[in-house]
Scaffold this active site. Structure first.
Site, mmCIF file in Angstrom:
data_model
loop_
_atom_site.group_PDB
_atom_site.id
_atom_site.type_symbol
_atom_site.label_atom_id
_atom_site.label_comp_id
_atom_site.label_asym_id
_atom_site.label_seq_id
_atom_site.Cartn_x
_atom_site.Cartn_y
_atom_site.Cartn_z
ATOM 1 N N GLY A 167 0.823 -1.210 0.000
ATOM 2 C CA GLY A 167 0.000 0.000 0.000
ATOM 3 C C GLY A 167 0.851 1.252 0.000
ATOM 4 N N GLY A 168 0.536 2.175 0.924
ATOM 5 C CA GLY A 168 1.236 3.463 0.983
ATOM 6 C C GLY A 168 2.716 3.329 1.250
ATOM 7 N N GLY A 403 19.234 10.332 -33.860
ATOM 8 C CA GLY A 403 18.822 10.960 -32.605
ATOM 9 C C GLY A 403 19.545 10.371 -31.413
ATOM 10 N N ALA A 404 19.850 9.084 -31.494
ATOM 11 C CA ALA A 404 20.543 8.440 -30.378
ATOM 12 C C ALA A 404 21.964 8.987 -30.245
ATOM 13 C CB ALA A 404 20.560 6.934 -30.576
HETATM 14 C C1 HXC Z 1 -2.485 -3.020 11.041
HETATM 15 C C2 HXC Z 1 -1.427 -4.911 10.349
HETATM 16 C C3 HXC Z 1 -1.338 -4.427 9.040
HETATM 17 C C4 HXC Z 1 -1.880 -3.133 8.780
HETATM 18 C C5 HXC Z 1 -0.411 -6.359 9.087
HETATM 19 N N1 HXC Z 1 -0.851 -6.126 10.331
HETATM 20 N N2 HXC Z 1 -0.717 -5.348 8.268
HETATM 21 N N3 HXC Z 1 -1.996 -4.230 11.337
HETATM 22 N N4 HXC Z 1 -2.439 -2.466 9.826
HETATM 23 N N5 HXC Z 1 -1.823 -2.576 7.592
HETATM 24 C C6 HXC Z 1 -0.706 -6.992 11.497
HETATM 25 C C7 HXC Z 1 -1.508 -8.279 11.403
HETATM 26 O O1 HXC Z 1 -2.833 -8.069 11.841
HETATM 27 C C8 HXC Z 1 -0.731 -9.165 12.372
HETATM 28 O O2 HXC Z 1 -1.068 -8.794 13.692
HETATM 29 C C9 HXC Z 1 0.700 -8.742 12.135
HETATM 30 O O3 HXC Z 1 0.630 -7.436 11.558
HETATM 31 C C10 HXC Z 1 1.448 -9.634 11.211
HETATM 32 O O4 HXC Z 1 0.661 -9.799 10.045
HETATM 33 P P1 HXC Z 1 0.363 -11.248 9.415
HETATM 34 O O5 HXC Z 1 -0.735 -11.073 8.455
HETATM 35 O O6 HXC Z 1 0.198 -12.246 10.501
HETATM 36 O O7 HXC Z 1 1.750 -11.541 8.672
HETATM 37 P P2 HXC Z 1 1.989 -12.187 7.273
HETATM 38 O O8 HXC Z 1 1.198 -13.437 7.102
HETATM 39 O O9 HXC Z 1 3.475 -12.272 7.126
HETATM 40 O O10 HXC Z 1 1.431 -11.133 6.190
HETATM 41 C C11 HXC Z 1 1.988 -9.820 6.111
HETATM 42 C C12 HXC Z 1 1.159 -8.955 5.166
HETATM 43 C C13 HXC Z 1 -0.351 -9.015 5.562
HETATM 44 C C14 HXC Z 1 1.358 -9.472 3.732
HETATM 45 C C15 HXC Z 1 1.703 -7.544 5.228
HETATM 46 O O11 HXC Z 1 -0.447 -8.754 6.955
HETATM 47 C C16 HXC Z 1 -1.166 -8.020 4.820
HETATM 48 O O12 HXC Z 1 -1.565 -8.284 3.673
HETATM 49 N N6 HXC Z 1 -1.477 -6.897 5.482
HETATM 50 C C17 HXC Z 1 -2.308 -5.851 4.881
HETATM 51 C C18 HXC Z 1 -1.548 -5.151 3.777
HETATM 52 C C19 HXC Z 1 -2.311 -4.015 3.162
HETATM 53 O O13 HXC Z 1 -3.328 -4.243 2.472
HETATM 54 N N7 HXC Z 1 -1.867 -2.824 3.438
HETATM 55 C C20 HXC Z 1 -2.459 -1.661 2.810
HETATM 56 C C21 HXC Z 1 -2.996 -0.806 3.876
HETATM 57 S S1 HXC Z 1 -3.735 0.586 3.073
HETATM 58 P P3 HXC Z 1 -1.019 -9.826 14.912
HETATM 59 O O14 HXC Z 1 -1.551 -9.060 16.056
HETATM 60 O O15 HXC Z 1 -1.836 -11.003 14.514
HETATM 61 O O16 HXC Z 1 0.419 -10.161 15.055
HETATM 62 C C22 HXC Z 1 -2.469 1.612 2.709
HETATM 63 C C23 HXC Z 1 -2.882 2.823 1.900
HETATM 64 C C24 HXC Z 1 -2.058 4.000 2.266
HETATM 65 O O17 HXC Z 1 -1.365 1.422 3.025
HETATM 66 C C25 HXC Z 1 -1.988 4.955 1.100
HETATM 67 C C26 HXC Z 1 -1.085 6.120 1.388
HETATM 68 C C27 HXC Z 1 -0.675 6.810 0.136
#
Ligand code: HXC
Length: 510
Positions: A167-168, A403-404
């Site tokens: 994401g971000g 051109g190159a």
């Molecule tokens: C809060 C998060 C989190 C998030 C992960 N965790 N991503 N908590 N916000 N964005 C937490 C999980 O709940 C978990 O907590 C711990 O981190 C570890 O994650 P797991 O899923 O158990 O690990 P893993 O299987 O290795 O997977 C990692 C991951 C997956 C691939 C990153 O967690 C994931 O897909 N997360 C979401 C990614 C995402 O969509 N992010 C975009 C957010 S929106 P616990 O308590 O169980 O340990 C964004 C937009 C911003 O970023 C734009 C700005 C320009």
């Protein structure tokens, strides 16, 4: 005082435990170092000074409380005795997700680094915006991005992707100068993940297929360097830093490499084939010329028809830009143009002289290239060279057509010194194509068109496809014996040492 100190130290101990033993074990099993180990591994021994370890989240929604260091370690230290700032996201703390204060710690570190005039290294391992904190985390991303841009072209910004970068999280690395990825299978970069893609477009894709190192190193061009693991990635950062100044107001360090600048390079006779159509790997030519054959290539897998990277000549850092006839005859295309232009602009921002080795038959012809905007992308090279005010030294090795020819660091765009090998062919196009167009009537009306074509090709080559005409006009400063290439470049670097920088610019992602 003693009791108060004990209280502080007990809080600090808790923070040093990061997300707890269980999460740390899980991290190790996946072949990764902890965030604190990464910082230690990057910096000189015992040089790390942590800043703001006690910062914590203001948001308490969904049970958020007391996240150690709010999931990111920030501070400064030294690499080879030179100061740098560093931050490391801690995946054991809520997946390294970026909450409001986590983001503000990074933003403040960027301010600090810019004021101090020292590079920033980001060790990224994050699930993106901390979902619990909603718009507060988005705000902090914005604060980071603005500072990335403010720092662009003023201090080097290097990011290492050491886990998820979702994401971000992707944009701060993309706004920096260099992205390094590890080959760890949990290391990937993407804006929208596989689940969202499946829901929106129906496509099935794994994390690695979507954003693993292979994709970003070879296809998207988002990644500049790849390492087998965390330790090797951090060693790459140290090596990269050794070629760079601390900021745009300084010069890169000069190193005693022990390689004689007066060393001759007769091996070039063997490396560069006389036959214009025969390929060779330009990296052999580069290695022959630079100190101790050490070439630190950037983006080796992406657009390999262009080769860019750092090296030293006479102990001084230089940026090398070259066409590589080994791939697609060294043609310039959309990706090669972006790669070259961005590298030139980085070197120009950070006072690194540019050496250009030209062997280019032109821009890659084709409908796909035109549709993808080869005009707009090719223009970036012309812009970058014309804007550059660092020393520009160009060597025309063989072909330099159309051109190159102009785009690849020609005299006309501001090169300080242009040399050509006797094998150089500087012309509007290759003799075959040229003869076909301007002698079409003679060839068609001839009794033996094939013989006539060959004659006309030879005639064109004799007249135009050589360095003589360009040298006569002063577009080439001299035609040199290849065995003196290194000596001539080292001498040019010395005489251009005081070349004044005209203006500053950032390093916008191209
Ligand atoms: C809060 C998060 C989190 C998030 C992960 N965790 N991503 N908590 N916000 N964005 C937490 C999980 O709940 C978990 O907590 C711990 O981190 C570890 O994650 P797991 O899923 O158990 O690990 P893993 O299987 O290795 O997977 C990692 C991951 C997956 C691939 C990153 O967690 C994931 O897909 N997360 C979401 C990614 C995402 O969509 N992010 C975009 C957010 S929106 P616990 O308590 O169980 O340990 C964004 C937009 C911003 O970023 C734009 C700005 C320009």
């Amino acid at each position: 005082m003693i009791n108060a100190l004990k209280e502080v130290e007990s809080r600090r101990r808790k923070i040093l435990e990061m997300g707890g033993q269980e999460k740390i074990e899980k991290l190790r099993k996946s072949g990764k170092l902890t965030a604190r180990e990464r910082v230690e591994c990057l910096l000189d021994e015992n040089s790390f000074v942590e800043l703001q370890p006690f910062v914590e989240s203001r948001n308490k929604d969904f049970g958020l409380d007391g996240l150690p260091a709010d999931g990111v370690i920030t501070g400064y230290g030294t690499v080879d005795g030179r100061p740098v700032c560093v931050y490391a996201q801690d995946f054991t703390v809520l997946g390294g997700s970026l909450g409001e204060m986590h983001g503000l710690k990074i933003a403040r570190l960027l301010d600090f680094a810019l004021d101090a005039g020292i590079p920033v290294i980001g060790l990224c391992d994050s699930g993106g915006a901390r979902i619990h904190e909603g718009v507060d985390s988005l705000k902090s991303y914005g604060e980071i991005f603005r500072r990335n841009v403010e720092a662009s072209g003023r201090i080097p910004q290097i990011n290492v992707i050491m886990g998820p970068c979702a994401g971000g999280a992707v944009y701060s690395p993309a706004l920096g100068d260099f992205v390094i990825m590890t080959k760890n299978r949990s290391c990937h970069m993407f804006v929208t993940g596989p689940k969202v893609i499946k829901a929106v477009t129906g496509e099935d894709v794994s994390y690695s297929e979507l954003g693993g190192w292979e994709v970003h190193a070879a296809r998207s061009g988002n990644c500049h360097l790849v390492a087998d693991n965390d330790v090797k990635a951090l060693q790459l950062v140290r090596k990269l830093l050794s070629y760079l100044p601390l900021n745009s107001g300084e010069y890169p360090p000069v190193v005693n490499t022990g390689d004689d600048p007066m060393r001759k390079t007769p091996e070039i006779y063997e490396i560069v084939p006389e036959d214009q159509r025969k390929p060779y790997d330009v990296r052999m030519l580069i290695k022959a010329v630079v100190d101790n054959g050490e070439f630190f290539e950037i983006q080796p897998q992406f657009a390999p028809n262009a080769t860019v990277g750092f090296a030293r000549i006479d102990g001084k850092s230089v940026g090398i830009v070259a066409n590589n006839p080994w791939f697609y005859a060294g043609c310039l295309d959309v990706d090669a143009s972006d790669k070259i232009a961005r590298f030139i602009r980085f070197c120009d921002a950070f006072n690194i002289p540019l050496i250009t080795l030209v062997d280019v038959p032109g821009f890659l012809p084709g409908v796909e290239q035109e549709y993808r905007g080869v005009i707009r992308h090719g223009a970036k090279i012309i812009y970058a060279y014309s804007e550059a005010s660092v020393p520009l030294i160009t060597v025309v090795v063989r072909k330099a057509y159309g051109g190159a020819y102009i785009a690849m660091g020609s005299k006309h765009l501001g090169a300080d010194i242009v040399y050509a090998f006797p094998t150089a062919e500087i012309a509007v196009m290759g003799p075959e194509g040229a003869a076909e167009i301007i002698f079409r009537r003679e060839i068609e009306s001839s009794k033996n068109p094939e013989e006539m074509r060959e004659k006309m090709v030879e005639e064109y080559r004799r007249r135009f496809a050589n360095p003589t005409r360009a040298a006569a006009r002063g577009y080439v400063d001299d035609v040199i014996d290849p065995q003196y290439t290194r000596i001539r470049i080292a001498s040019a670097l010395r005489v251009l040492e005081r070349k004044q920088k005209r203006r500053k610019h950032g390093n916008i992602p191209l």
